[in-house]
Design a protein around this motif. Structure first.
Motif, PDB file in Angstrom:
ATOM      1  N   LEU A 192       0.845  -1.190   0.000  1.00  0.00           N
ATOM      2  CA  LEU A 192       0.000   0.000   0.000  1.00  0.00           C
ATOM      3  C   LEU A 192       0.883   1.243   0.000  1.00  0.00           C
ATOM      4  O   LEU A 192       1.844   1.335   0.769  1.00  0.00           O
ATOM      5  N   PRO A 193       0.597   2.199  -0.856  1.00  0.00           N
ATOM      6  CA  PRO A 193       1.553   3.292  -1.058  1.00  0.00           C
ATOM      7  C   PRO A 193       1.562   4.344   0.042  1.00  0.00           C
ATOM      8  O   PRO A 193       2.585   4.962   0.278  1.00  0.00           O
ATOM      9  N   GLU A 194       0.450   4.570   0.693  1.00  0.00           N
ATOM     10  CA  GLU A 194       0.377   5.714   1.612  1.00  0.00           C
ATOM     11  C   GLU A 194       0.383   5.280   3.064  1.00  0.00           C
ATOM     12  O   GLU A 194      -0.036   4.183   3.402  1.00  0.00           O
ATOM     13  N   GLU A 195       0.841   6.192   3.928  1.00  0.00           N
ATOM     14  CA  GLU A 195       0.796   5.985   5.369  1.00  0.00           C
ATOM     15  C   GLU A 195      -0.201   6.978   5.946  1.00  0.00           C
ATOM     16  O   GLU A 195      -0.294   8.102   5.460  1.00  0.00           O
ATOM     17  N   PRO A 196      -0.952   6.585   6.966  1.00  0.00           N
ATOM     18  CA  PRO A 196      -1.892   7.559   7.548  1.00  0.00           C
ATOM     19  C   PRO A 196      -1.152   8.700   8.237  1.00  0.00           C
ATOM     20  O   PRO A 196       0.016   8.563   8.617  1.00  0.00           O
ATOM     21  N   GLY A 197      -1.846   9.806   8.396  1.00  0.00           N
ATOM     22  CA  GLY A 197      -1.241  10.976   9.023  1.00  0.00           C
ATOM     23  C   GLY A 197      -1.193  10.829  10.534  1.00  0.00           C
ATOM     24  O   GLY A 197      -1.791   9.941  11.117  1.00  0.00           O
ATOM     25  N   PHE A 493     -11.176   9.791   3.068  1.00  0.00           N
ATOM     26  CA  PHE A 493      -9.860   9.628   2.438  1.00  0.00           C
ATOM     27  C   PHE A 493      -8.992  10.884   2.516  1.00  0.00           C
ATOM     28  O   PHE A 493      -8.067  11.048   1.753  1.00  0.00           O
ATOM     29  N   GLU A 494      -9.335  11.813   3.393  1.00  0.00           N
ATOM     30  CA  GLU A 494      -8.506  13.001   3.601  1.00  0.00           C
ATOM     31  C   GLU A 494      -8.442  13.280   5.089  1.00  0.00           C
ATOM     32  O   GLU A 494      -9.342  12.903   5.832  1.00  0.00           O
ATOM     33  N   GLY A 514      -8.346  10.362   8.029  1.00  0.00           N
ATOM     34  CA  GLY A 514      -8.824   9.658   6.837  1.00  0.00           C
ATOM     35  C   GLY A 514      -8.085   8.369   6.581  1.00  0.00           C
ATOM     36  O   GLY A 514      -6.944   8.174   7.004  1.00  0.00           O
ATOM     37  N   GLN A 515      -8.756   7.472   5.881  1.00  0.00           N
ATOM     38  CA  GLN A 515      -8.158   6.218   5.431  1.00  0.00           C
ATOM     39  C   GLN A 515      -7.102   6.559   4.381  1.00  0.00           C
ATOM     40  O   GLN A 515      -7.390   7.282   3.428  1.00  0.00           O
ATOM     41  N   ALA A 516      -5.883   6.039   4.583  1.00  0.00           N
ATOM     42  CA  ALA A 516      -4.788   6.469   3.712  1.00  0.00           C
ATOM     43  C   ALA A 516      -4.885   5.866   2.314  1.00  0.00           C
ATOM     44  O   ALA A 516      -4.627   6.525   1.327  1.00  0.00           O
ATOM     45  N   ASN A 517      -5.265   4.592   2.241  1.00  0.00           N
ATOM     46  CA  ASN A 517      -5.247   3.915   0.953  1.00  0.00           C
ATOM     47  C   ASN A 517      -6.662   3.563   0.529  1.00  0.00           C
ATOM     48  O   ASN A 517      -7.338   2.800   1.204  1.00  0.00           O
ATOM     49  N   PHE A 518      -7.079   4.116  -0.568  1.00  0.00           N
ATOM     50  CA  PHE A 518      -8.441   3.834  -1.031  1.00  0.00           C
ATOM     51  C   PHE A 518      -8.419   2.643  -1.974  1.00  0.00           C
ATOM     52  O   PHE A 518      -7.365   2.240  -2.471  1.00  0.00           O
TER      53      PHE A 518
END
Lengths: 646, 445
Positions: A192-197, A493-494, A514-518
């Motif tokens: 999964l490409p993104e990490e949550p904030g 998602f934000e 927000g959920q990092a990976n949609f």
């Protein structure tokens, strides 16, 4: 010494093949499977690099041995696909040791009995040839249990209880497939490409004291633009809604101002004044349509602001919720009616008279599409369109209920009331888990995708973290608005919380919301027009009928034991005998006088007694387990009436 | 203060040029996919409905025979070739891809009773009402040449069926007795008899190639071993068996088409009880043929319909009929497991799809993936009443529908009577006999 040599080197060899077999082009637009392969190959890269290091280390230490090997390599390169090496290889002792390795790996690899295992076996032989080192990371990469657990569904089937061998085999095979799918999904997480904030204060600094401006300054430029304020002090206060991919924003001012915009690029889709009081606004399934509850009737507009429909059967609507998977628009009116409109066919699905007075508080459970209504007598009722009575009625507050929100997993409900309390309820047991007193009492509540809870107390917006787990003594974030809040939604998602208030709209940054990976097949914030159209068709095709709205949406996948029992009963009656009954024990005829009438009877009795005994044993065990459970459970509050309990 | 706010680079999610594929990042987290079960259920329901919508099994009708089609044979090497023999003694060879007759020959006077191909596919054998066995070359004669058989054997009695050994140059005929012939000789190697009645069909076992099965008009099924001079054993049923077919994957299993509207699958080791009784036809079953996978078989019946049965199910999964199709006399399942051929009384051979809703031709990978997914969904939700109802529904011609209803009432009445009789007699004096055993009279070794 479990020699895992084979397993790992085999995998390494397989990796070497890949770049040749698969052109890079096929990896660009890859679906799930290729991605998984990619993941594996990536891991193997890492492991192989490590192995290289290990080999290099060994070379450095034992120079002469390395040299000998080098000579052998130059003599003849042994490929793994060429089968085992000839027995007359030089140096008797090492070759013996190698053979022992192979012997040990063989049963282990063979136990899996698959093609993969066989490949692995060959790989081990090759690997033994090349370096002779043992694999430092044997077997498949470890998978932590908590990651696997996320993807597990339901219980494992009880294979021991299945009578038929064929069914048992079938179920075992199914179980195996499910297990593999779960593991692959868990391994997929790595890609999964993104990490949550996140937001962490300095030591001794409370995160709730950090101002929005500071967050915006500390964050990157793109994120900083997500904190903004729209000053619209003519037509407020504003209600608002985000689309499901979180790209578009809809604002509805009480004095008739309705605006739809792409809030990230700040480009306006339409802006109209309906010249009537607007009580609530909501997007429908796409950003092409939205519904506006006006003073008298419910209206549907398209994204140009053109009126598509005026629904006169929906009058005096105060709150609306859109159920996206059912294409239902649920409305709550001031006369106490809860109405469902199927927006795909324009039919009114259900009209329920709730007899709960003015319905100004409404929320939906996103996990099961149940509508939660808050009433002025402090109760919260749960509704489905199929039943005219509430599914559940909970007394939550001493005063009236002001706001209701359910989190995305559908497990926790937050309510706030006129008694200034904020309760968190567990919706599986309908029991309160946390409660806290807010100075003013929350007027609006909203859960984010990752479980943050936002509450507005007058003009203060507070965000709480992990509320179901522990009672928060301090909010995670806090922000003061210029006016009293009127609408509150987290953007999907934000890391953004939108608040509509008396003088416009404020977009707040809430890191970690927000959920990092949609999932692009579900909600894609970056979808193009064509993708949206395709998604719309697919979504309409799999519209869930409103009859399937129940408290437990997974019920449809379970065995209907009651009907099965009833059918069996009817069948027994029709046939006159039970076709599934176990036949009575018939002792086999034995030789040499052991089949006298007496001994036959004795054998029959023995079997019957054994059955009886197992039955009794089972029931005793059950009793004991129940007893222990009762003892183990802590008595919450012992009451004088407990002595009458059984 | 440490802060990270979610910020996606659009370049990672939007394709660069219009020629690229759209990027579709996936996340399999169950939290992002709510209503899993209801959505899958709806998909399964849609898939089931679409399957019924696309169920158009009839492909072509091969016409050209001038009398009813009495027998058919598959070519062992070529998927597109099929041979058929008619009631006027004519044999036609068909090309299925072009759907036309490529060769016609007048093989016999009277009926062509049986036809079979040699395992190598170079020649075929026919038997006819004129008491002859003829061997023909698969290729026709050159221009101006005459249609002449390779060999002709003049027999003493009428032959009613023929089958060729699967590996050796041996074939078997049936009539008054089962004869086993060497291709090189003019007299049988051995003749096997058990009783005096006429035998309607003989079939070689495709796996245990020395075994044969035959069915005779005195209601029995007899099994033979070619290496012995005497038959192995026989089972006598309530009514006459018309023909039988061996399972091509399981050596012991064969299915027989019976006059009493049923098909019986037997294990040849345990003939005292059939493995499965397949009921659904409403008239005598005339022919049966296995699919090459051995999981299903197709049956042709006098009730003007063709049915497909799974081997382990008691009822058919599919029924094919048309307005014009009369009594179906012979049926074959093609060797690629995709088509069914049936020859009927009104001089036509019909070509059907074995899977009624299958899409023919090349499937693009996405199409195939969708098809597999739908198949799995249908399987998963097959027991849900709504889905079961739609998947099971078949339109039947009125005569078959009414006949089936009548048969059901009769069966119900019989069952009720038995129940009442049992109720009023001594417990245990009327034992329950299962349907699998009910129709078997005796097993003789």
């Amino acid at each position: 010494m479990m020699s895992p040599l084979g397993l790992h080197y085999g995998a390494g060899c397989r990796h070497v093949d890949w770049p040749r077999a698969q052109s890079p082009r096929s990896m660009i637009g890859c679906g799930g499977r290729e991605r998984k392969n990619l993941a594996r190959s990536w891991r193997l890269h890492a492991v192989q690099a490590l192995r290289m290091e290990a080999v290099a280390g060994s070379r450095a230490h034992g120079g002469s041995a390395g040299g000998g090997k080098k000579k052998k390599m130059t003599k003849k390169l042994q490929r793994y696909w060429e089968g085992p090496p000839p027995p007359d290889t030089p140096a008797g002792a090492p070759s013996k040791a190698k053979r022992r390795h192979n012997e040990k790996t063989r049963p282990r690899a063979g136990a899996e009995g698959s093609l993969q295992a066989r490949k692995v076996l060959h790989g081990s032989e090759a690997a033994g040839q090349i370096s002779g080192k043992r694999d430092p990371f044997p077997g498949a990469a470890p998978l932590p249990q908590h990651k696997v657990k996320k993807f597990q569904r339901g219980q494992k089937s009880q294979l021991a209880e299945v009578s038929s061998q064929r069914l048992r085999d079938h179920l075992a095979l199914l179980e195996q497939k499910v297990e593999l799918a779960v593991q692959q999904a868990a391994r997929m997480e790595l890609l999964l490409p993104e990490e949550p904030g996140f937001l962490e204060g300095d030591p001794g600094e409370d995160t709730c004291t950090i101002a929005q401006a500071d967050i915006a300054e500390a964050a990157d430029i793109a994120s900083a633009t997500k904190h903004f304020e729209l000053t619209l002090n003519q037509f407020g206060p504003y209600r608002m809604d985000y689309t499901r991919p979180g790209r578009h924003l809809l604002l509805g001012g009480r004095r008739g101002h309705v605006a739809a915009l792409d809030w990230q690029t700040k480009s306006l889709l339409c802006e109209i004044n309906v010249m009537e009081t607007v009580t609530d606004v909501t997007w429908l399934h796409t950003e092409n349509m939205f519904a506006v509850a006006q003073r008298r009737w419910l209206y549907v507009y398209d994204n140009q602001g053109v009126e598509l429909n005026c629904l006169k059967r929906f009058n005096g609507v105060l709150r609306m919720e859109f159920l996206p998977y059912h294409f239902l628009l649920a409305t709550a009116s001031e006369t106490g009616f809860l109405q469902y409109l199927d927006i795909s066919v324009g039919k009114e699905v259900a009209t329920i008279c709730t007899r709960g007075g003015r319905l100004g508080v409404m929320g939906q459970n996103p996990a099961n599409a149940i509508i939660h209504l808050g009433h002025s007598n402090g109760t919260v009722t749960l509704w489905s369109p199929n039943i005219k009575e509430p599914l559940v009625r909970m007394l939550c507050h001493r005063g009236g209920v002001r706001a209701v929100a359910v989190d995305s997993s559908g497990m926790y409900m937050a309510t706030s009331g006129l008694d200034r309390k904020l309760h968190i309820y567990d919706l599986r047991a309908y029991q309160p888990v946390q409660s806290l007193v807010l100075p003013v009492g929350a007027g609006h509540l909203s859960f984010s995708q990752r479980g943050l809870l936002a509450a507005t107390c007058g003009e203060v917006v507070q965000v709480y973290r992990d509320v179901p787990m522990q009672p928060p003594h301090k909010p995670y974030l806090s922000h003061t608005l210029p006016w009293t809040a009127h609408g509150l939604r987290f953007c999907p998602f934000e890391d953004v919380l939108g608040v509509g208030h008396g003088s416009g709209f404020t977009s707040l940054l809430v890191p970690g919301a927000g959920q990092a990976n949609f999932d692009a097949l579900e909600n894609n914030p970056f979808r193009s027009r064509k993708q949206r159209q395709e998604w719309e068709v697919k979504a309409l095709l799999e519209k869930i009928p409103s009859e399937l709205i129940t408290l437990d949406p997974g019920q449809l996948g379970q065995v209907d034991a009651i009907t099965m029992e009833q059918k069996h009963h009817e069948r027994v009656e029709r046939l006159g005998f039970d076709p599934q009954a176990k036949p009575a024990f018939q002792p086999r005829r034995k030789l040499k006088g052991r089949s006298s009438a007496g001994s036959l009877l004795q054998r029959k009795r023995k079997v019957a007694n054994e059955e009886q005994r197992t039955k009794i044993r089972k029931s005793l065990e059950q009793q004991q387990a129940a007893e222990q459970e009762r003892k183990a459970a802590p008595r919450a509050q012992s009451s004088a009436l407990d002595r009458f309990r059984k | 203060m440490r802060v990270k706010v979610l910020s996606r680079n659009p370049d990672d999610y939007i394709r660069e040029t219009k020629q690229d594929l759209q990027r579709v990042p996936r996340n399999y987290d169950p939290a992002l996919h709510p209503f899993e079960v209801p959505r899958e259920y709806v998909r399964a329901l849609n898939a089931t409905k679409l399957e019924r919508v696309f169920a158009k099994p009839f492909l072509a009708s091969l016409d050209g025979h001038r009398d009813g089609v009495n027998c058919m044979a598959k070519h062992p090497q070529s998927l597109s070739t099929v041979l058929s023999g008619a009631c006027d003694g004519e044999v036609k060879i068909w090309n299925l891809t072009k759907r036309e007759c490529i060769r016609t020959l007048q093989a016999h006077e009277g009926f062509v009773r049986g036809i079979c191909t040699r395992f190598c596919g170079t020649s075929f054998f026919t038997v006819g009402d004129d008491k002859t066995v003829k061997q023909w070359k698969m290729e026709g004669p050159g221009y101006g040449g005459k249609e002449e058989p390779l060999h002709t054997i003049l027999g003493k009695t009428l032959y009613t069926g023929i089958d060729h050994h699967w590996k050796e140059a041996v074939f078997a005929t049936c009539g008054h007795q089962v004869d086993i012939w060497d291709e090189q000789r003019n007299s049988p190697i051995c003749s096997l008899t058990w009783g005096v009645d006429s035998i309607s069909s003989v079939k070689f076992n495709p796996i245990e190639t020395h075994l044969l099965g035959s069915c005779a008009s005195d209601r029995n099924i007899v099994l033979y071993d070619m290496r012995q001079s005497t038959p192995l054993k026989k089972v006598i049923l309530d009514m006459r068996t018309n023909t039988l077919c061996w399972n091509p994957m399981e050596a012991f299993i064969f299915t027989s088409a019976n006059e009493d509207h049923n098909l019986y699958t037997f294990d040849m080791r345990f003939l005292d009880s059939s493995v499965m009784v397949h009921m659904d036809h409403v008239s005598a079953v005339l022919d049966v043929d296995y699919s090459p996978t051995g999981k299903e078989f197709v049956s042709a019946s006098f009730d003007k319909s063709v049915r497909i049965f799974p081997v382990d199910k008691g009822h058919s999964r599919e029924v094919y009929h048309t307005k014009r199709m009369q009594h179906v006399i012979t049926v074959k399942w093609t060797s690629d497991n995709k088509y069914i051929l049936c020859g009927s009384d009104e001089m036509n051979i019909r070509l059907w799809k074995a899977n009624a809703s299958e899409k023919l031709g090349v499937l693009v990978p996405r199409e195939r993936a969708a098809m597999n997914y739908n198949q799995k969904l249908k399987e998963k939700f097959q027991h849900h009443p709504q889905i079961k109802r739609i998947a099971r529904h078949r339109h039947l011609p009125k005569p078959i529908y009414n006949q089936a209803k009548e048969l059901r009432i009769m069966r119900e009445a019989r069952r009720r009577k038995e129940l009442n009789r049992r109720k009023h007699s001594k417990p245990g004096s009327l034992p329950f006999v299962s349907e699998k055993k009910k129709h078997i009279v005796a097993v003789v070794k």
